[in-house]
Write a protein that holds these residues in place. Sequence first.
Motif, PDB file in Angstrom:
ATOM      1  N   ALA A   1       0.827  -1.210   0.000  1.00  0.00           N
ATOM      2  CA  ALA A   1       0.000   0.000   0.000  1.00  0.00           C
ATOM      3  C   ALA A   1       0.861   1.259   0.000  1.00  0.00           C
ATOM      4  O   ALA A   1       0.546   2.241  -0.689  1.00  0.00           O
ATOM      5  CB  ALA A   1      -0.936  -0.006   1.202  1.00  0.00           C
TER       6      ALA A   1
ATOM      7  N   VAL B   1      -2.193   4.009   4.152  1.00  0.00           N
ATOM      8  CA  VAL B   1      -3.345   4.457   3.362  1.00  0.00           C
ATOM      9  C   VAL B   1      -4.041   5.674   3.963  1.00  0.00           C
ATOM     10  O   VAL B   1      -5.001   6.182   3.377  1.00  0.00           O
ATOM     11  CB  VAL B   1      -4.378   3.319   3.193  1.00  0.00           C
ATOM     12  CG1 VAL B   1      -3.759   2.131   2.469  1.00  0.00           C
ATOM     13  CG2 VAL B   1      -4.967   2.885   4.537  1.00  0.00           C
TER      14      VAL B   1
ATOM     15  N   VAL C   1      -3.800   3.383  -4.857  1.00  0.00           N
ATOM     16  CA  VAL C   1      -4.839   3.170  -3.846  1.00  0.00           C
ATOM     17  C   VAL C   1      -5.779   4.369  -3.797  1.00  0.00           C
ATOM     18  O   VAL C   1      -7.012   4.218  -3.802  1.00  0.00           O
ATOM     19  CB  VAL C   1      -4.204   2.913  -2.465  1.00  0.00           C
ATOM     20  CG1 VAL C   1      -5.266   2.952  -1.366  1.00  0.00           C
ATOM     21  CG2 VAL C   1      -3.482   1.572  -2.442  1.00  0.00           C
TER      22      VAL C   1
END
Length: 352
Positions: free
Chosen positions: A52, A89, A59
């Motif tokens: 990520a 994230v 993302v």
Amino acid sequence: MSSTPDFRSFGPGAMTGTQPADPVRVHPLADAGTPPLVIEAAVPRLPAGQWAADNRARVDSLLAEHGALLFRGFAVDPDTGFQSFAAAVGSGSLEYTQRSTRRTLEKKGIYTSTEYPATHSIALHSENAFQYAWPQRIMFHSVTVAETGGATPIADNAAVFDAIDPAVREEFVRRGITYARNFGAGLELTWQEAFQTEDRAEVEAYCADHRLACEWKDGDRLMTREVLPATLHLRGADRRVWFNQVHLFHVSNLEPAIRAALLEALPEEDLPRHAYFGDGGVIPDAYLDDIRAAYAAHTVRFPWRRNDMMLVDNLRVCHGREPFTGDRKVLVSMSDPADHGAFAAGPDAAHQ
């Protein structure tokens, strides 16, 4: 005339004419166009947090398009994996303040999901939508999968708005919502637990900073009132989303026998929580029935798998919890602070 060769073409796969395989497989969970989109590890032991972090722009782009992403099949270290993913994230974990339910802090920025009886559902809702400030990103981690049930259903807030009777939703757009709470007396969280302090002055300062009207009552009780819009606008799109918790706060959310017993024992203004229109007017039960039907019509369910993680845009996608049997553990982290003022527009912005 010769030209200088472009050596950037001599990357992995250049000699064979192939490109490196994508270590993830991206696909719809069920119907294309409804959240969540699945990002599934296609190679063994792919660390979720590292992937990520290395692919943050990807993302963000997928989240902006789909509203919720389900990460499946990744390696998640039991001690640091979810924290690493949440940091990758989000913009930094937020504390759970002005609490409406009980949660346990597992480690910095990581909480248990709402601690509520396993036999009961938690209705779909947008996290902290009853507060002026709220997290825009919510991250979930399935640690222990229940024997049966225990799904975290989701729904698209724009679709929910569209499904509500136009006359009903426009009245909420025009009038907004008042959230009424009474802390203490053994019926609601104490104000000490809700605001995470023993100091009344700290509570008063918090209320002043967050547009909450508050009043101290006898028996170490606290009453708060907050008026907020029922809907918000998506940036870059001429779309409203249904963003509130009126159906959770309104007394019609209680089982009929409990509702009747509370109203027999207490005056309405002393109920643990209730909701009115922003001008104080009574919201008819039939309006709440229509709202709940709109949520039900757009609910997406899927069974958790161990180490699944889900990233949700809280403005665009709401979530809930279904009843379950056996042990179940889902952890939650929240990030990216936002507020109603940043997304309000149109008639209901007047309720700021």
